[in-house]
Design a protein around this motif. Structure first.
Motif, PDB file in Angstrom:
ATOM      1  N   HIS A  71       0.831  -1.192   0.000  1.00  0.00           N
ATOM      2  CA  HIS A  71       0.000   0.000   0.000  1.00  0.00           C
ATOM      3  C   HIS A  71       0.871   1.248   0.000  1.00  0.00           C
ATOM      4  CE1 HIS A  71       0.820  -0.910   4.243  1.00  0.00           C
ATOM      5  NE2 HIS A  71       0.802   0.401   4.416  1.00  0.00           N
ATOM      6  N   PHE A  72       0.235   2.371  -0.259  1.00  0.00           N
ATOM      7  CA  PHE A  72       0.896   3.664  -0.213  1.00  0.00           C
ATOM      8  C   PHE A  72       0.375   4.407   1.012  1.00  0.00           C
ATOM      9  CE2 PHE A  72       1.198   2.524  -4.665  1.00  0.00           C
ATOM     10  CZ  PHE A  72       2.528   2.802  -4.926  1.00  0.00           C
ATOM     11  N   ASN A  73       1.297   4.934   1.827  1.00  0.00           N
ATOM     12  CA  ASN A  73       0.875   5.675   3.010  1.00  0.00           C
ATOM     13  C   ASN A  73       0.470   7.094   2.618  1.00  0.00           C
ATOM     14  OD1 ASN A  73       3.311   7.008   2.636  1.00  0.00           O
ATOM     15  ND2 ASN A  73       4.223   6.323   4.540  1.00  0.00           N
ATOM     16  N   SER A  74       0.144   7.923   3.594  1.00  0.00           N
ATOM     17  CA  SER A  74      -0.342   9.271   3.305  1.00  0.00           C
ATOM     18  C   SER A  74       0.726  10.160   2.670  1.00  0.00           C
ATOM     19  CB  SER A  74      -0.849   9.920   4.592  1.00  0.00           C
ATOM     20  OG  SER A  74       0.192   9.989   5.545  1.00  0.00           O
ATOM     21  N   ARG A  75       2.004   9.804   2.845  1.00  0.00           N
ATOM     22  CA  ARG A  75       3.089  10.562   2.220  1.00  0.00           C
ATOM     23  C   ARG A  75       3.428  10.045   0.826  1.00  0.00           C
ATOM     24  NH1 ARG A  75       7.846  10.149   6.168  1.00  0.00           N
ATOM     25  NH2 ARG A  75       8.875  10.953   4.315  1.00  0.00           N
ATOM     26  N   GLY A  76       2.741   9.000   0.376  1.00  0.00           N
ATOM     27  CA  GLY A  76       2.971   8.462  -0.956  1.00  0.00           C
ATOM     28  C   GLY A  76       4.086   7.439  -1.027  1.00  0.00           C
ATOM     29  N   MET A  77       4.570   6.962   0.124  1.00  0.00           N
ATOM     30  CA  MET A  77       5.640   5.972   0.156  1.00  0.00           C
ATOM     31  C   MET A  77       5.047   4.565   0.064  1.00  0.00           C
ATOM     32  SD  MET A  77       8.135   7.995   0.555  1.00  0.00           S
ATOM     33  CE  MET A  77       9.596   7.737   1.466  1.00  0.00           C
TER      34      MET A  77
END
Length: 164
Positions: free
Chosen positions: A119-125
């Motif tokens: 998945h991608f976290n809220s920072r886009g990582m």
């Protein structure tokens, strides 16, 4: 007045890019952990399109570090010149203390480290959720299926009883 039709964007900015649903069926997951994932630019673009597959993937040790093996990330078809191997091993980023604990559990207790989702976290990582699991026997799987069927039947009976 006619509104201009906007093209729907199918990219995943944050959220689940790939899931391993089979892992929870084949293994009893004892513990979960979130780890970073080292990726190249085109791999991230391909993940954002949600085309990765985790069904045969696992994590193991290589040269004292944790690596993710057998994850299928197809090549990005956006005209990028840099190509990559779709099933190449990818390095996992975890703290040394957690890595030592996981490697100890794998070697001593005979457990397996599986990717449950990317998945991608809220920072886009890009992050991968790892599950420390123990393989289920066929009888355990049958019992889980029977329990699930009973819960479904019970809910149906209660719903029909309330309608009468």
């Amino acid at each position: 007045m006619a509104k201009s039709a906007k093209k729907k964007n199918s990219l995943i900015s944050f959220g689940t890019a790939a899931q391993n649903r089979k892992a929870r069926h084949d293994y009893a997951i004892k513990e979960t952990l979130e780890a970073g994932l080292v990726l190249k630019g085109p791999e991230v673009k391909s993940l954002r399109h949600g085309r990765a597959t985790l069904t045969e993937a696992y994590a193991a040790e290589r040269e004292g570090e944790l690596w993710l093996f057998n994850v299928y990330i197809p090549e990005y078809q956006g005209g990028v010149l840099s190509r990559f191997e779709p099933r190449a091993p990818r390095k996992l980023l975890v703290h040394k203390k957690e890595q030592n604990r996981l490697l100890g559990a794998i070697s001593r207790q005979g457990m397996t480290l599986l990717p449950l989702d990317i998945h991608f976290n809220s920072r886009g990582m890009a992050k991968v959720t790892l599950g420390l699991g123990q393989g289920l026997k066929k009888a355990d799987k049958r019992q889980a299926i029977a329990d699930r069927d009973w819960q479904r039947d019970k809910a149906r009976l209660l719903r029909n009883r309330n309608l009468d």
